[in-house]
Enzyme design. Structure first.
Site, PDB file in Angstrom:
ATOM      1  CG  HIS A  62       5.390  -1.792  -9.246  1.00 25.68           C
ATOM      2  ND1 HIS A  62       4.312  -1.040  -8.810  1.00 25.68           N
ATOM      3  CD2 HIS A  62       6.419  -0.918  -9.376  1.00 25.68           C
ATOM      4  CE1 HIS A  62       4.678   0.218  -8.685  1.00 25.68           C
ATOM      5  NE2 HIS A  62       5.958   0.334  -9.029  1.00 25.68           N
ATOM      6  CE  LYS A  72       1.054  -7.693  -9.763  1.00 27.76           C
ATOM      7  NZ  LYS A  72       2.191  -6.811 -10.017  1.00 27.76           N
ATOM      8  CE1 TYR A 132      -4.146  -3.008  -9.545  1.00 20.91           C
ATOM      9  CE2 TYR A 132      -2.765  -4.906  -9.119  1.00 20.91           C
ATOM     10  CZ  TYR A 132      -3.042  -3.572  -8.951  1.00 20.91           C
ATOM     11  OH  TYR A 132      -2.204  -2.796  -8.173  1.00 20.91           O
ATOM     12  CG  ASP A 168       7.020   3.361  -9.397  1.00 22.77           C
ATOM     13  OD1 ASP A 168       5.852   3.490  -9.821  1.00 22.77           O
ATOM     14  OD2 ASP A 168       7.396   2.372  -8.737  1.00 22.77           O
TER      15      ASP A 168
HETATM   16  C1  LIG Z   1       0.225  -3.027  -4.089  1.00 18.21           C
HETATM   17  C2  LIG Z   1      -0.334  -2.765  -2.734  1.00 18.21           C
HETATM   18  C3  LIG Z   1      -0.101  -1.574  -2.063  1.00 18.21           C
HETATM   19  N1  LIG Z   1      -0.632  -1.357  -0.839  1.00 18.21           N
HETATM   20  C4  LIG Z   1      -0.386  -0.061  -0.192  1.00 18.21           C
HETATM   21  C5  LIG Z   1       1.082   0.285  -0.009  1.00 18.21           C
HETATM   22  C6  LIG Z   1       1.115   1.785  -0.158  1.00 18.21           C
HETATM   23  O1  LIG Z   1       0.864   2.381   1.116  1.00 18.21           O
HETATM   24  C7  LIG Z   1      -0.054   2.102  -1.081  1.00 18.21           C
HETATM   25  C8  LIG Z   1       0.359   2.389  -2.507  1.00 18.21           C
HETATM   26  O2  LIG Z   1       1.182   1.318  -2.939  1.00 18.21           O
HETATM   27  P1  LIG Z   1       2.023   1.444  -4.297  1.00 18.21           P
HETATM   28  O3  LIG Z   1       2.591   2.832  -4.380  1.00 18.21           O
HETATM   29  O4  LIG Z   1       2.961   0.277  -4.345  1.00 18.21           O
HETATM   30  O5  LIG Z   1       0.868   1.294  -5.364  1.00 18.21           O
HETATM   31  P2  LIG Z   1       1.124   1.155  -6.962  1.00 18.21           P
HETATM   32  O6  LIG Z   1       2.226   2.070  -7.390  1.00 18.21           O
HETATM   33  O7  LIG Z   1      -0.212   1.271  -7.574  1.00 18.21           O
HETATM   34  O8  LIG Z   1       1.666  -0.325  -7.099  1.00 18.21           O
HETATM   35  C9  LIG Z   1       0.944  -1.320  -7.797  1.00 18.21           C
HETATM   36  O9  LIG Z   1       1.014  -0.999  -9.163  1.00 18.21           O
HETATM   37  C10 LIG Z   1       1.557  -1.935 -10.065  1.00 18.21           C
HETATM   38  C11 LIG Z   1       1.149  -1.561 -11.456  1.00 18.21           C
HETATM   39  C12 LIG Z   1       1.255  -3.338  -9.711  1.00 18.21           C
HETATM   40  O10 LIG Z   1       1.112  -4.208 -10.563  1.00 18.21           O
HETATM   41  C13 LIG Z   1       1.242  -3.729  -8.301  1.00 18.21           C
HETATM   42  O11 LIG Z   1       0.001  -4.313  -7.928  1.00 18.21           O
HETATM   43  C14 LIG Z   1       1.533  -2.638  -7.372  1.00 18.21           C
HETATM   44  O12 LIG Z   1       2.942  -2.558  -7.269  1.00 18.21           O
HETATM   45  O13 LIG Z   1      -0.905   0.941  -1.050  1.00 18.21           O
HETATM   46  C15 LIG Z   1      -1.399  -2.310  -0.185  1.00 18.21           C
HETATM   47  O14 LIG Z   1      -1.856  -2.104   0.936  1.00 18.21           O
HETATM   48  N2  LIG Z   1      -1.631  -3.499  -0.814  1.00 18.21           N
HETATM   49  C16 LIG Z   1      -1.127  -3.771  -2.061  1.00 18.21           C
HETATM   50  O15 LIG Z   1      -1.380  -4.864  -2.609  1.00 18.21           O
END
Ligand SMILES: Cc1cn([C@H]2C[C@H](O)[C@@H](COP(=O)(O)OP(=O)(O)O[C@H]3O[C@H](C)C(=O)[C@H](O)[C@H]3O)O2)c(=O)[nH]c1=O
Length: 185
Positions: A62, A72, A132, A168
Site C-alpha cells: 500500500h 511509516k 505504526y 488487495d
Molecule cells: C489505513 C486506514 C484504514 N482505515 C479504515 C478503512 C477501512 O474501513 C479499514 C481497513 O482498511 P484497510 O483494509 O486499508 O487496512 P489495511 O489493509 O491494514 O491497510 C493498511 O495496511 C498497509 C500495510 C499499510 O501500510 C497502510 O497503513 C494501510 O493501507 O480501516 C482508517 O480508518 N484509517 C486508516 O489509516
C-alpha cells in the site's frame, strides 16, 4: 539501535529493552534519542494498530499518493511479521527494489519506511498485531495498492494463497503502476 538497509532511507531501528524479573521496559519511540544517532524523521500525526488473526495474511502493498503520502514507522507488538518496503519513486536508482525484515514482539525491531515506498507485510504467526506511526493522516482518496506478488518479493511462506482483502485482490501489478512519487536526490 540503528541499521541502514540496502534501500537508502529505509532504516531498521531496535530500541533497547530494560529487562528485570517482571519482564521488560522499552521506549518504543524517542525523537531525541534517534536524532542523537543521526536519524531525523518527519513529524508523526497518526498511530495505527491492526490485528491479523491468521498466519499467512498479507496486507499491502500500500501507499498514499501526494499530497498525503505517508512515511511509516512499523513495529510488531504481538507475534511476528515479514515487513516489506518497495522503492517506487520515479527516477530512483533503486526503483522497484525491495527490502524485507522479520519484525516481532521478540526481536523488538521497527522499520522506518519513507513516503515514496510501498509498504506491506505477511504474518508469520497467528494473531500478529502491528502498531505504526504515520507522517500524514488517512486520506482514502489518496489510498492505493500494488499487487502483493508483482514486485519479486521473496515472501517467507511460499506456495500459499494468502489471506488478503478484496482491495488487495484487485490491486494492479507493479508493471502497470504509474508512480505518483518522484526521487529527490
Ligand atoms: C489505513 C486506514 C484504514 N482505515 C479504515 C478503512 C477501512 O474501513 C479499514 C481497513 O482498511 P484497510 O483494509 O486499508 O487496512 P489495511 O489493509 O491494514 O491497510 C493498511 O495496511 C498497509 C500495510 C499499510 O501500510 C497502510 O497503513 C494501510 O493501507 O480501516 C482508517 O480508518 N484509517 C486508516 O489509516
Amino acid at each position: 539501535m540503528i541499521e541502514h538497509t540496502s534501500l537508502p532511507g529505509v532504516i531498521l531501528i531496535t530500541p533497547p529493552r530494560f529487562g528485570d524479573h517482571r519482564g521488560f521496559f522499552s521506549e518504543s519511540w524517542n525523537k531525541k534519542k534517534l536524532e542523537a544517532e543521526g536519524v531525523n524523521l518527519p513529524e508523526f500525526v497518526q498511530d495505527n494498530h491492526s490485528l491479523s488473526r491468521e498466519k499467512g495474511t498479507v496486507r499491502g502493498l500500500h501507499f498514499q499518493s501526494p499530497p498525503h503520502a505517508q512515511g511509516k514507522l512499523v513495529r510488531c507488538g504481538r507475534g511476528s511479521i515479514f515487513d516489506v518496503a518497495v522503492d517506487v519513486r520515479k527516477g530512483s536508482p533503486t526503483y522497484g527494489q525491495w527490502v524485507g525484515f522479520e519484525l516481532s514482539f521478540e526481536n523488538g525491531k521497527q522499520l522506518w519506511i519513507p513516503a515514496g515506498f510501498l509498504h506491506g507485510f505477511m504474518t508469520l504467526t497467528d494473531d500478529a498485531e502491528i502498531c505504526y506511526k504515520c507522517t500524514d493522516h488517512y486520506a482514502p482518496e489518496c489510498d492505493g495498492a500494488v499487487k502483493w506478488d508483482s514486485c519479486g518479493i521473496d515472501w517467507p511462506i511460499a506456495d500459499i494463497t494468502p489471506i488478503i482483502s478484496e482491495k488487495d485482490e484487485k490491486a494492479q501489478p507493479l508493471s502497470a503502476f504509474d508512480t505518483p512519487f518522484t526521487f529527490e536526490a
